[in-house]
Motif scaffolding. Structure first.
Motif, mmCIF file in Angstrom:
data_model
loop_
_atom_site.group_PDB
_atom_site.id
_atom_site.type_symbol
_atom_site.label_atom_id
_atom_site.label_comp_id
_atom_site.label_asym_id
_atom_site.label_seq_id
_atom_site.Cartn_x
_atom_site.Cartn_y
_atom_site.Cartn_z
ATOM 1 N N LYS A 279 0.817 -1.213 0.000
ATOM 2 C CA LYS A 279 0.000 0.000 0.000
ATOM 3 C C LYS A 279 0.849 1.262 0.000
ATOM 4 O O LYS A 279 0.520 2.227 -0.676
ATOM 5 C CB LYS A 279 -0.900 -0.007 1.231
ATOM 6 C CG LYS A 279 -1.750 1.225 1.396
ATOM 7 C CD LYS A 279 -2.540 1.165 2.682
ATOM 8 C CE LYS A 279 -3.224 2.477 2.969
ATOM 9 N NZ LYS A 279 -3.832 2.488 4.277
ATOM 10 N N SER A 280 1.945 1.263 0.774
ATOM 11 C CA SER A 280 2.702 2.500 0.919
ATOM 12 C C SER A 280 4.145 2.220 1.321
ATOM 13 O O SER A 280 4.468 1.143 1.808
ATOM 14 C CB SER A 280 2.043 3.393 1.974
ATOM 15 O OG SER A 280 1.957 2.717 3.214
ATOM 16 N N VAL A 281 4.986 3.234 1.101
ATOM 17 C CA VAL A 281 6.384 3.189 1.508
ATOM 18 C C VAL A 281 6.703 4.484 2.243
ATOM 19 O O VAL A 281 6.332 5.572 1.793
ATOM 20 C CB VAL A 281 7.330 3.026 0.292
ATOM 21 C CG1 VAL A 281 8.780 3.223 0.701
ATOM 22 C CG2 VAL A 281 7.132 1.670 -0.359
ATOM 23 N N TYR A 282 7.390 4.356 3.373
ATOM 24 C CA TYR A 282 7.829 5.504 4.170
ATOM 25 C C TYR A 282 9.351 5.526 4.227
ATOM 26 O O TYR A 282 9.978 4.481 4.399
ATOM 27 C CB TYR A 282 7.301 5.410 5.609
ATOM 28 C CG TYR A 282 5.830 5.679 5.728
ATOM 29 C CD1 TYR A 282 5.378 6.958 6.039
ATOM 30 C CD2 TYR A 282 4.902 4.675 5.520
ATOM 31 C CE1 TYR A 282 4.014 7.208 6.137
ATOM 32 C CE2 TYR A 282 3.546 4.926 5.612
ATOM 33 C CZ TYR A 282 3.113 6.196 5.923
ATOM 34 O OH TYR A 282 1.771 6.453 6.020
ATOM 35 N N ALA A 283 9.931 6.722 4.098
ATOM 36 C CA ALA A 283 11.350 6.904 4.362
ATOM 37 C C ALA A 283 11.504 7.057 5.867
ATOM 38 O O ALA A 283 10.645 7.647 6.534
ATOM 39 C CB ALA A 283 11.874 8.150 3.653
ATOM 40 N N VAL A 284 12.604 6.540 6.419
ATOM 41 C CA VAL A 284 12.839 6.589 7.854
ATOM 42 C C VAL A 284 14.174 7.289 8.111
ATOM 43 O O VAL A 284 15.172 6.962 7.479
ATOM 44 C CB VAL A 284 12.873 5.175 8.475
ATOM 45 C CG1 VAL A 284 13.072 5.242 9.982
ATOM 46 C CG2 VAL A 284 11.611 4.398 8.121
ATOM 47 N N GLY A 285 14.180 8.246 9.033
ATOM 48 C CA GLY A 285 15.399 8.948 9.413
ATOM 49 C C GLY A 285 16.101 8.245 10.558
ATOM 50 O O GLY A 285 15.553 7.317 11.170
ATOM 51 N N TYR A 286 17.309 8.688 10.875
ATOM 52 C CA TYR A 286 18.095 8.079 11.959
ATOM 53 C C TYR A 286 17.368 8.117 13.296
ATOM 54 O O TYR A 286 17.570 7.273 14.155
ATOM 55 C CB TYR A 286 19.462 8.777 12.099
ATOM 56 C CG TYR A 286 19.387 10.070 12.874
ATOM 57 C CD1 TYR A 286 19.631 10.097 14.246
ATOM 58 C CD2 TYR A 286 19.037 11.254 12.253
ATOM 59 C CE1 TYR A 286 19.539 11.270 14.972
ATOM 60 C CE2 TYR A 286 18.945 12.434 12.975
ATOM 61 C CZ TYR A 286 19.197 12.433 14.327
ATOM 62 O OH TYR A 286 19.084 13.591 15.042
ATOM 63 N N ASP A 287 16.489 9.125 13.477
ATOM 64 C CA ASP A 287 15.783 9.305 14.747
ATOM 65 C C ASP A 287 14.414 8.637 14.776
ATOM 66 O O ASP A 287 13.659 8.799 15.724
ATOM 67 C CB ASP A 287 15.640 10.794 15.049
ATOM 68 C CG ASP A 287 14.925 11.558 13.949
ATOM 69 O OD1 ASP A 287 14.568 10.950 12.907
ATOM 70 O OD2 ASP A 287 14.729 12.777 14.108
ATOM 71 N N GLY A 288 14.091 7.881 13.721
ATOM 72 C CA GLY A 288 12.813 7.183 13.668
ATOM 73 C C GLY A 288 11.688 7.965 13.015
ATOM 74 O O GLY A 288 10.598 7.432 12.809
ATOM 75 N N LYS A 289 11.916 9.225 12.663
ATOM 76 C CA LYS A 289 10.867 10.010 12.001
ATOM 77 C C LYS A 289 10.630 9.442 10.618
ATOM 78 O O LYS A 289 11.542 8.958 9.963
ATOM 79 C CB LYS A 289 11.264 11.476 11.923
ATOM 80 C CG LYS A 289 11.287 12.102 13.290
ATOM 81 C CD LYS A 289 11.142 13.569 13.242
ATOM 82 C CE LYS A 289 11.113 14.029 14.697
ATOM 83 N NZ LYS A 289 10.960 15.383 14.868
ATOM 84 N N LYS A 290 9.369 9.524 10.170
ATOM 85 C CA LYS A 290 8.982 8.947 8.887
ATOM 86 C C LYS A 290 8.290 9.981 8.015
ATOM 87 O O LYS A 290 7.567 10.837 8.519
ATOM 88 C CB LYS A 290 8.016 7.784 9.100
ATOM 89 C CG LYS A 290 8.593 6.641 9.881
ATOM 90 C CD LYS A 290 7.563 5.559 10.092
ATOM 91 C CE LYS A 290 8.090 4.501 11.034
ATOM 92 N NZ LYS A 290 7.105 3.459 11.289
ATOM 93 N N ILE A 291 8.509 9.845 6.696
ATOM 94 C CA ILE A 291 7.802 10.656 5.710
ATOM 95 C C ILE A 291 7.288 9.706 4.639
ATOM 96 O O ILE A 291 8.026 8.849 4.146
ATOM 97 C CB ILE A 291 8.707 11.720 5.061
ATOM 98 C CG1 ILE A 291 9.289 12.675 6.099
ATOM 99 C CG2 ILE A 291 7.925 12.509 4.006
ATOM 100 C CD1 ILE A 291 10.275 13.692 5.524
#
Length: 181
Positions: free
Chosen positions: A70-82
């Motif tokens: 359904k979807s893909v999220y990018a993940v940062g080093y701190d766990g934040k997602k876009i």
């Protein structure tokens, strides 16, 4: 340890290879992403692809994206997602139940509580809040009453702007814009 950035729908294309179906994500468009998470149609985590999967130059990332994804999220080093893909998740009213879900007051000002109401609400709902760039700010699975409590605790710290509120269960989907002044 720089913050994740990127714009939903940019730098991502679907590609089918002999090994399967992939979302090819351009690293240049998603600076500081350390991984990509693929979710299935039930919002369950399907797989995680680390930076450079499928391309040792790390210019592209081949992210698993089977037909039921359904979807893909990018993940940062701190766990934040876009949210990376699909772009229309935040902008479309397709397949959404069109009545019974309200947010008030809207727009809101600092110090005011927000109330989500849902006619004939039963059980728990998946609840997400996104900023206008598609970055997920909040996610919960709970009753409407508890979601209201969680939302009011978090919304006090948000900057002025537009937010997308998404609420769904197995049979209903709702989405509204919320403006904070």
């Amino acid at each position: 340890m720089l913050p994740l950035s990127g714009n939903t729908g940019e730098g991502a294309t679907l590609e089918t290879k002999s090994q399967g179906r992939f979302l090819v994500v351009e690293s240049e468009k998603w600076p500081n992403a350390v991984a990509y998470e693929t979710y299935d149609s039930n919002d369950q985590l399907y797989s995680v692809s680390v930076l450079g999967t499928g391309d040792t130059s790390t210019q592209k990332n081949y992210v698993d994206f089977p037909t039921d994804a359904k979807s893909v999220y990018a993940v940062g080093y701190d766990g934040k997602k876009i949210l990376v893909y699909p772009a229309n998740t935040l902008g479309t009213q397709e397949n959404l139940t069109d009545s019974g879900f309200n947010i008030y007051p809207n727009p809101i000002t600092n110090g005011k509580d927000i109330t989500l109401s849902l006619k004939n609400a039963k059980g728990k709902y998946h609840f997400e809040v996104y900023d206008i760039s598609g970055r997920q700010l909040l996610s919960a699975f709970d009753t409407i009453e508890n979601i209201n409590h969680i939302l009011n605790q978090k919304a006090r710290n948000w900057a002025s702007g537009m937010y997308i509120i998404s609420l769904h269960n197995d049979s209903e989907k709702y989405q509204k814009k919320l403006i904070k002044q």
